[in-house]
Design an enzyme around this catalytic site. Structure first.
Site, mmCIF file in Angstrom:
data_model
loop_
_atom_site.group_PDB
_atom_site.id
_atom_site.type_symbol
_atom_site.label_atom_id
_atom_site.label_comp_id
_atom_site.label_asym_id
_atom_site.label_seq_id
_atom_site.Cartn_x
_atom_site.Cartn_y
_atom_site.Cartn_z
ATOM 1 N N ASP A 298 0.854 -1.184 0.000
ATOM 2 C CA ASP A 298 0.000 0.000 0.000
ATOM 3 C C ASP A 298 0.894 1.240 0.000
ATOM 4 O O ASP A 298 1.692 1.427 0.928
ATOM 5 C CB ASP A 298 -0.871 -0.034 1.267
ATOM 6 C CG ASP A 298 -2.239 0.558 1.041
ATOM 7 O OD1 ASP A 298 -2.324 1.562 0.322
ATOM 8 O OD2 ASP A 298 -3.221 0.020 1.589
ATOM 9 N N ASP B 293 -3.024 4.650 -2.413
ATOM 10 C CA ASP B 293 -4.018 5.235 -1.520
ATOM 11 C C ASP B 293 -4.412 6.628 -2.031
ATOM 12 O O ASP B 293 -3.545 7.442 -2.359
ATOM 13 C CB ASP B 293 -3.363 5.343 -0.130
ATOM 14 C CG ASP B 293 -4.326 5.714 0.962
ATOM 15 O OD1 ASP B 293 -5.225 4.916 1.253
ATOM 16 O OD2 ASP B 293 -4.170 6.811 1.545
ATOM 17 N N GLU C 164 -6.791 3.640 -5.682
ATOM 18 C CA GLU C 164 -8.025 3.934 -4.947
ATOM 19 C C GLU C 164 -8.429 5.337 -5.378
ATOM 20 O O GLU C 164 -7.949 6.335 -4.825
ATOM 21 C CB GLU C 164 -7.786 3.886 -3.438
ATOM 22 C CG GLU C 164 -9.073 4.143 -2.667
ATOM 23 C CD GLU C 164 -8.866 4.744 -1.280
ATOM 24 O OE1 GLU C 164 -9.755 4.603 -0.456
ATOM 25 O OE2 GLU C 164 -7.816 5.366 -1.034
ATOM 26 N N HIS D 144 -11.279 -2.424 3.849
ATOM 27 C CA HIS D 144 -11.140 -2.012 5.249
ATOM 28 C C HIS D 144 -11.815 -0.685 5.567
ATOM 29 O O HIS D 144 -11.673 -0.173 6.672
ATOM 30 C CB HIS D 144 -9.642 -1.930 5.575
ATOM 31 C CG HIS D 144 -8.967 -0.862 4.754
ATOM 32 N ND1 HIS D 144 -8.792 -0.962 3.384
ATOM 33 C CD2 HIS D 144 -8.482 0.353 5.096
ATOM 34 C CE1 HIS D 144 -8.209 0.132 2.937
ATOM 35 N NE2 HIS D 144 -8.012 0.940 3.948
ATOM 36 N N ASP D 145 -12.496 -0.097 4.602
ATOM 37 C CA ASP D 145 -13.155 1.195 4.827
ATOM 38 C C ASP D 145 -14.678 1.111 4.788
ATOM 39 O O ASP D 145 -15.347 2.091 5.118
ATOM 40 C CB ASP D 145 -12.731 2.203 3.738
ATOM 41 C CG ASP D 145 -11.280 2.627 3.865
ATOM 42 O OD1 ASP D 145 -10.771 2.661 4.993
ATOM 43 O OD2 ASP D 145 -10.661 2.941 2.828
HETATM 44 C C1 GLC Z 1 -7.754 5.613 2.144
HETATM 45 C C2 GLC Z 1 -7.638 4.406 3.038
HETATM 46 C C3 GLC Z 1 -8.232 4.736 4.375
HETATM 47 C C4 GLC Z 1 -7.458 5.889 4.972
HETATM 48 C C5 GLC Z 1 -7.428 7.080 4.028
HETATM 49 C C6 GLC Z 1 -6.391 8.076 4.433
HETATM 50 O O1 GLC Z 1 -9.071 5.919 1.865
HETATM 51 O O2 GLC Z 1 -8.243 3.302 2.436
HETATM 52 O O3 GLC Z 1 -8.211 3.641 5.246
HETATM 53 O O4 GLC Z 1 -8.044 6.280 6.187
HETATM 54 O O5 GLC Z 1 -7.087 6.691 2.720
HETATM 55 O O6 GLC Z 1 -5.114 7.560 4.212
#
Ligand code: GLC
Length: 562
Positions: free
Chosen positions: A105, A208, A289, A351-352
């Site tokens: 990641d 990310d 993402e 995980h979100d």
């Molecule tokens: C992304 C991650 C999340 C995190 C955010 C800030 O959305 O998936 O878990 O809190 O970025 O890094």
């Protein structure tokens, strides 16, 4: 191991949230040696294992964990909670030995406020690293923040630093200051990080919040959500649909369209540079993402001529209502928007977000719906990403507010339960802490763990786990499911069913999914008459003649040869 430049198109990916996978030392937190112990479960080369080809690891780098690893204080070291660099090397070689690729990641929109870069940056206005982050003077006699930007969790995106009397920008928590991607030194430093892990054997990265990297250089305030974007603005935020407006309404204090703090054109240049670095190494991949309300904007991150991200999550599928037509239309939209050479990637959980089985499930129908989703995920054209525990139907953990750990639930969203619910420890067996740890798990164990665990389901040939295994191993033998084309079938298909064809070199497979709680009859045209059943979600259907017309049981999904 899958090989070749496009191995990732054939792979089934599995996401591990390291804190919650397997704890080897009894401190209640998962770690790398724990993950290594479980690699055989993921793929031991036989159909007794899940058979995944790659793992995406949520971050395990040094972090003060204000956002559980998404706030990194050293990009080139492993957090001692999880292990050491030697453990990482062992993880890579043990994974590779089993044919599992390793994807890391990359969290570089922001670092932790404890990263030495930020410590230097905030130490004085003339520090050489000052410009590595985004600093601005306050405005007006009351020294207000430089503009109206809100962070993506909750609250302002600016925090005032008394020491140097300026504000710094953070698109997430104040402990996650944003790096300044317009600074070439920052780009070089991140490039070094990327090379560090590639040289150490990583096979790629999940990026990310890559759509947030670059922001408006004039720091203009965002327009209020209710003003429709002008033509020129649509390139960065796309068109706002009515549901999106309504969604904004729910986040009352956040009433703004994020026009100037995401989807900046410069980000595409950053991603092209990143891609060039990846391309210097053989067989590497990436997935972004990218969050946006308009899929045309998200699709643009594949670049022109496949020169940005290899893959991009399509989150619209996670937002669908439980309707065959909703899933079909979402897939068709993505298929039609993607540039010819772009490769889709699908997921239902991460995980979100609330675990799919709890989001889509309904009482006793949850398990049947989970099977149907598994079949959809593993038979669409594109790379599937399974979230750990999804294969045993792990459900969302419900926590009382006082036990919440996630900052989003704890202090940022008065009405949000946070993201702990989908991060509960992996359920390996019955008994203490579901076999995750010998100590006290960092989060409680999820519901129904006595049944929703690996050991229990391993023994039951009809379990969800064994269904996932069969389907994943079957997928490997069916090129039509991997490289084949996709086409929806609507003729003779009832509105609450979703059917599509996957076709490769004359081999044609039909996927027929019944989203209804009742039996459904498909009257397929003669050219699409199935000849053989490959697999069904319903254990009651035995392989063999599928029959014509095709009758699907409630929530039944079938994969058929034509
Ligand atoms: C992304 C991650 C999340 C995190 C955010 C800030 O959305 O998936 O878990 O809190 O970025 O890094």
């Amino acid at each position: 191991m899958l090989t070749g430049a496009d191995w990732w198109k054939k792979a089934v990916f599995y996401q591990i949230y390291p804190r919650s996978y397997m704890d080897s030392d009894g401190d209640g937190i998962g770690d790398l040696p724990g993950i290594i112990e479980k690699l055989d479960y993921l793929n031991d080369g036989t159909a007794n294992s899940l058979g995944v080809d790659a793992i995406w690891f949520s971050p395990f780098f040094k972090s003060p964990e204000y956002d559980y690893g998404y706030d990194i204080a050293d990009y080139c070291d492993i957090d001692p909670r999880f292990g050491t660099l030697e453990d990482f090397d062992r993880l890579v070689s043990e994974a590779h030995r089993r044919g599992i690729r390793v994807m890391l990641d990359l969290v570089v929109n922001h670092s932790s406020h404890e990263h030495p870069w930020f410590k230097e940056s905030r130490s004085s206005r003339d520090n050489p690293r000052r410009d590595w982050y985004i600093w601005r003077d306050g405005v007006g006699p009351r020294n207000r923040p430089p503009n109206n930007w809100r962070n993506h969790f909750f609250g302002p995106a600016w925090t005032y630093d008394e020491h140097t009397e300026q504000y710094y920008l953070h698109s997430f928590l104040p402990q996650q200051p944003d790096l300044n991607w317009f600074n070439p030194q920052v780009r070089r430093a991140v490039d070094d990080v990327v090379r560090f892990w590639l040289d150490r054997g990583a096979d790629g990265f999940r990026l990310d919040v890559a759509h947030v990297y670059c922001k408006d250089e004039q720091f203009r305030s965002n327009p209020p959500f209710y003003r429709r974007p002008k033509a020129a603005e649509k390139a960065s935020i796309g068109d706002l649909s009515l549901p999106v407006y309504l969604f904004y309404l729910l986040g009352l204090p956040e009433l703004q369209a994020k026009l100037y703090n995401q989807h900046h054109p410069e980000t595409h240049r950053v991603l092209k540079e990143f891609r060039k670095t990846l391309d210097e190494y053989p067989e590497k991949t990436s997935i972004g993402e990218i969050v946006g309300q308009d899929p045309r904007v998200t699709a643009s991150y594949y670049g022109t001529g496949n020169d940005e991200l290899h893959m991009n999550f399509y989150f619209d599928l996670t937002h669908c209502r439980w309707k065959a037509g909703a899933f079909r239309r979402a897939v068709e939209r993505w298929e039609s928007l993607l540039p010819a050479e772009a490769w889709p990637a699908y997921t239902f959980s991460n995980h979100d977000i609330v675990r799919a089985i709890s989001r889509f499930g309904r009482g006793s129908d949850s398990d049947a719906r989970a099977r149907l989703l598994a079949m959809l995920l593993l038979t669409l054209r594109g790379t599937p990403f399974i979230y750990y525990g999804e294969e045993i139907g792990m459900k969302e953990l419900r926590l009382p507010r006082r036990l919440l750990r996630d900052p989003v639930g704890k202090k940022w969203y008065p009405f949000h339960r946070g993201r702990d619910g989908c991060r509960s420890p992996m359920q390996w067996k019955g008994g203490h802490a579901a076999g995750f740890t010998s100590g006290d798990p960092w989060l409680p164990i999820g519901p129904e763990a006595e049944r929703r665990n690996v050991a229990f389901q391993d023994k039951d040939p009809r379990s969800l786990l064994n269904f996932y295994r069969r389907l994943i191993w079957l997928r490997k033998e069916q090129p039509a499911l991997i490289t084949g084309s996709y086409r929806s079938v609507v003729e003779g298909v009832p509105g609450d069913c979703y059917a599509y064809l996957r076709e490769d070199k004359g081999k044609r497979l039909l996927v027929a999914l019944n989203f209804a709680a009742r039996r459904r009859k498909l009257c397929l045209p003669p050219t699409l008459e199935p000849s053989r059943l490959l697999i069904s979600t319903a254990e009651s259907r035995t392989a063999g003649e599928p029959g014509s017309p095709l009758i699907l049981d409630s929530y039944e999904g079938c994969l058929l040869e034509l």
